[in-house]
Scaffold this motif. Structure first.
Motif, mmCIF file in Angstrom:
data_model
loop_
_atom_site.group_PDB
_atom_site.id
_atom_site.type_symbol
_atom_site.label_atom_id
_atom_site.label_comp_id
_atom_site.label_asym_id
_atom_site.label_seq_id
_atom_site.Cartn_x
_atom_site.Cartn_y
_atom_site.Cartn_z
ATOM 1 N N VAL A 1 -17.046 -15.794 12.946
ATOM 2 C CA VAL A 1 -16.022 -15.292 12.044
ATOM 3 C C VAL A 1 -16.705 -14.815 10.764
ATOM 4 O O VAL A 1 -17.458 -15.556 10.144
ATOM 5 N N GLU A 2 -16.455 -13.555 10.415
ATOM 6 C CA GLU A 2 -17.016 -12.979 9.197
ATOM 7 C C GLU A 2 -15.873 -12.643 8.245
ATOM 8 O O GLU A 2 -14.875 -12.070 8.666
ATOM 9 N N ILE A 3 -16.050 -13.040 6.977
ATOM 10 C CA ILE A 3 -15.025 -12.813 5.976
ATOM 11 C C ILE A 3 -15.635 -11.982 4.854
ATOM 12 O O ILE A 3 -16.608 -12.394 4.234
ATOM 13 N N CYS A 4 -15.054 -10.821 4.611
ATOM 14 C CA CYS A 4 -15.479 -9.953 3.508
ATOM 15 C C CYS A 4 -14.617 -10.322 2.311
ATOM 16 O O CYS A 4 -13.399 -10.144 2.341
ATOM 17 N N PHE A 5 -15.244 -10.880 1.267
ATOM 18 C CA PHE A 5 -14.479 -11.377 0.133
ATOM 19 C C PHE A 5 -15.194 -11.101 -1.173
ATOM 20 O O PHE A 5 -16.358 -10.742 -1.205
ATOM 21 N N GLU A 6 -14.454 -11.297 -2.247
ATOM 22 C CA GLU A 6 -15.003 -11.191 -3.589
ATOM 23 C C GLU A 6 -14.603 -12.447 -4.356
ATOM 24 O O GLU A 6 -13.444 -12.853 -4.314
ATOM 25 N N SER A 7 -15.570 -13.056 -5.006
ATOM 26 C CA SER A 7 -15.273 -14.239 -5.817
ATOM 27 C C SER A 7 -15.039 -13.805 -7.262
ATOM 28 O O SER A 7 -15.208 -12.641 -7.613
ATOM 29 N N SER A 8 -14.640 -14.764 -8.075
ATOM 30 C CA SER A 8 -14.432 -14.500 -9.496
ATOM 31 C C SER A 8 -14.971 -15.689 -10.276
ATOM 32 O O SER A 8 -15.262 -16.735 -9.692
ATOM 33 N N PRO A 9 -15.096 -15.562 -11.575
ATOM 34 C CA PRO A 9 -15.550 -16.714 -12.369
ATOM 35 C C PRO A 9 -14.637 -17.931 -12.220
ATOM 36 O O PRO A 9 -15.051 -19.052 -12.423
ATOM 37 N N LYS A 10 -13.367 -17.723 -11.816
ATOM 38 C CA LYS A 10 -12.439 -18.838 -11.624
ATOM 39 C C LYS A 10 -12.600 -19.491 -10.253
ATOM 40 O O LYS A 10 -11.971 -20.498 -9.981
ATOM 41 N N SER A 11 -13.422 -18.934 -9.373
ATOM 42 C CA SER A 11 -13.623 -19.486 -8.028
ATOM 43 C C SER A 11 -14.463 -20.758 -8.146
ATOM 44 O O SER A 11 -15.688 -20.712 -8.104
ATOM 45 N N SER A 12 -13.805 -21.878 -8.293
ATOM 46 C CA SER A 12 -14.519 -23.127 -8.551
ATOM 47 C C SER A 12 -15.356 -23.566 -7.360
ATOM 48 O O SER A 12 -15.075 -23.224 -6.218
ATOM 49 N N ALA A 13 -16.402 -24.320 -7.662
ATOM 50 C CA ALA A 13 -17.316 -24.908 -6.686
ATOM 51 C C ALA A 13 -18.175 -23.882 -5.955
ATOM 52 O O ALA A 13 -18.861 -24.220 -5.010
#
Length: 89
Positions: free
Chosen positions: A51-63
């Protein structure tokens, strides 16, 4: 399949190279938001799926923590890792 997320933007999910349907569940104050993935095929006992997930994190993406390319052994690509514990929804 349900995965934990927090403040991620998901663009696309594939399973064994095939597009998979996905949706976010209800946001929880401290557990985050479940990402519900529907595989495009039936998974049989003993069968594996990539399973591949194309995503974008942000500074609020904890841990979520990032290593710069210079911090990795190959020094070519950044590296993302998570230190969250498993949460069940």
């Amino acid at each position: 399949q349900v995965l934990d997320t927090r403040d991620l933007q998901v663009f696309k999910v594939t399973a064994n190279g095939q597009d998979a349907k996905f949706a976010f569940g209800e946001k929880h104050s401290f557990k985050g938001t479940p990402l519900e993935i529907t595989l495009p095929f039936e998974l049989r006992r003993g069968q594996e799926a990539i399973v591949e997930i194309c995503f974008e994190s942000s500074p609020k993406s904890s841990a979520l923590q990032w290593f710069t390319p210079e911090q990795t052994s190959g020094k070519k690509h950044p590296f993302l890792f998570s230190q969250c514990q498993v949460e069940w929804f």
